[in-house]
Design an enzyme around this catalytic site. Structure first.
Site, PDB file in Angstrom:
ATOM      1  N   ARG A 172      32.547  40.341  37.074  1.00  0.00           N
ATOM      2  CA  ARG A 172      31.637  41.367  36.539  1.00  0.00           C
ATOM      3  C   ARG A 172      30.452  40.735  35.835  1.00  0.00           C
ATOM      4  NH1 ARG A 172      36.591  44.291  33.643  1.00  0.00           N
ATOM      5  NH2 ARG A 172      36.840  42.073  33.224  1.00  0.00           N
ATOM      6  N   LYS A 184      52.113  42.452  28.709  1.00  0.00           N
ATOM      7  CA  LYS A 184      51.316  43.520  28.084  1.00  0.00           C
ATOM      8  C   LYS A 184      51.963  44.871  28.372  1.00  0.00           C
ATOM      9  CE  LYS A 184      47.297  41.709  29.901  1.00  0.00           C
ATOM     10  NZ  LYS A 184      45.968  41.916  30.483  1.00  0.00           N
ATOM     11  N   SER A 238      39.779  48.534  33.029  1.00  0.00           N
ATOM     12  CA  SER A 238      40.867  49.500  32.780  1.00  0.00           C
ATOM     13  C   SER A 238      41.089  49.705  31.282  1.00  0.00           C
ATOM     14  CB  SER A 238      42.171  49.002  33.407  1.00  0.00           C
ATOM     15  OG  SER A 238      42.056  48.912  34.797  1.00  0.00           O
ATOM     16  N   HIS A 252      37.582  48.025  40.553  1.00  0.00           N
ATOM     17  CA  HIS A 252      38.591  47.413  41.429  1.00  0.00           C
ATOM     18  C   HIS A 252      38.341  47.790  42.886  1.00  0.00           C
ATOM     19  CE1 HIS A 252      41.432  47.796  37.746  1.00  0.00           C
ATOM     20  NE2 HIS A 252      41.166  46.509  37.891  1.00  0.00           N
TER      21      HIS A 252
HETATM   22  O1  PNS Z   1      44.244  42.816  36.133  1.00  0.00           O
HETATM   23  P1  PNS Z   1      44.637  41.556  35.426  1.00  0.00           P
HETATM   24  O2  PNS Z   1      45.533  41.850  34.248  1.00  0.00           O
HETATM   25  O3  PNS Z   1      43.466  40.699  35.066  1.00  0.00           O
HETATM   26  O4  PNS Z   1      45.523  40.731  36.512  1.00  0.00           O
HETATM   27  C1  PNS Z   1      46.009  39.474  36.172  1.00  0.00           C
HETATM   28  C2  PNS Z   1      46.874  38.884  37.297  1.00  0.00           C
HETATM   29  C3  PNS Z   1      48.022  39.841  37.641  1.00  0.00           C
HETATM   30  C4  PNS Z   1      46.021  38.673  38.519  1.00  0.00           C
HETATM   31  C5  PNS Z   1      47.383  37.533  36.762  1.00  0.00           C
HETATM   32  O5  PNS Z   1      47.946  37.736  35.491  1.00  0.00           O
HETATM   33  C6  PNS Z   1      48.425  36.888  37.656  1.00  0.00           C
HETATM   34  O6  PNS Z   1      48.073  36.322  38.662  1.00  0.00           O
HETATM   35  N1  PNS Z   1      49.712  37.013  37.230  1.00  0.00           N
HETATM   36  C7  PNS Z   1      50.831  36.470  37.988  1.00  0.00           C
HETATM   37  C8  PNS Z   1      51.482  35.299  37.251  1.00  0.00           C
HETATM   38  C9  PNS Z   1      50.811  33.989  37.642  1.00  0.00           C
HETATM   39  O7  PNS Z   1      50.732  33.610  38.794  1.00  0.00           O
HETATM   40  N2  PNS Z   1      50.308  33.288  36.597  1.00  0.00           N
HETATM   41  C10 PNS Z   1      49.552  32.060  36.766  1.00  0.00           C
HETATM   42  C11 PNS Z   1      48.084  32.335  36.923  1.00  0.00           C
HETATM   43  S1  PNS Z   1      47.133  30.869  37.067  1.00  0.00           S
END
Ligand code: PNS
Length: 167
Positions: free
Chosen positions: A94, A45, A131, A21
């Site tokens: 990645r 989650k 993570s 990150h």
């Molecule tokens: O570290 P992660 O779990 O991959 O992060 C995911 C995250 C937080 C970036 C993604 O789940 C997100 O943007 N969540 C906010 C809700 C949202 O906007 N959902 C629509 C995505 S297209």
């Protein structure tokens, strides 16, 4: 400058923050005037660390970059972008396997708000770092030194010991 991207968000769960990150955040800090690390706090989650703990870890880990700050968000990422005048979402890739889902999210997000997603390749040394895997390795007593900042490793080991002790 008009027409240029100035403020970006690096969104994620960061449970906990890894050197992968931080590699992406550092690249974003070089590309954009301002970077907000957006900690998503409304995912279903179950998390090892509470939102405040994840934000505190990021604030400490990002302290060396003066154009980076940390904030939390609930709801849609695009709403957070609109509220904070954010032009770009920065995501690290990645491997090719990350691309399918990231592309889908990028296209969904740009359909919801005028915000572009910028993909940056993660440095190869962090390409296997996630993570979830860091937590799994630490859960079974593996040494995650070098994959996360040392203070994060210590907090992780402490939290896992509390969990194992039923606290
Ligand atoms: O570290 P992660 O779990 O991959 O992060 C995911 C995250 C937080 C970036 C993604 O789940 C997100 O943007 N969540 C906010 C809700 C949202 O906007 N959902 C629509 C995505 S297209």
């Amino acid at each position: 400058m008009p027409g240029r991207l100035h403020r970006a968000v690096c969104p994620g769960s960061f449970d906990p923050v890894t050197h992968g990150h931080l590699d992406v955040i550092e690249k974003a800090a070089k590309l954009f005037d301002e970077v907000i690390v957006g900690v998503g706090v409304n995912q279903s989650k179950s998390r090892l660390f509470a939102p405040d703990e994840r934000m505190d870890m990021l604030t400490r880990a990002c302290a060396g970059w003066d154009n980076v700050r940390v904030d939390g968000f609930t709801g849609l990422l695009t709403d957070f972008c609109l509220q904070h005048d954010i032009d770009a979402i920065v995501k690290g890739l990645r491997a090719v396997s990350d691309f399918d889902y990231e592309l889908q999210m990028a296209q969904m997000n740009s359909s919801l708000a005028p915000v572009e997603t910028v993909f940056v390749p993660t440095s190869p040394e962090w390409s296997f770092v996630a993570s979830s895997l860091v937590k799994e390795v630490a859960t079974f007593g593996g040494d995650v030194t070098g994959l996360v900042p040392d203070f994060v490793r210590d907090l992780l080991v402490e939290r896992l010991a509390e969990r194992a002790g039923g606290q």
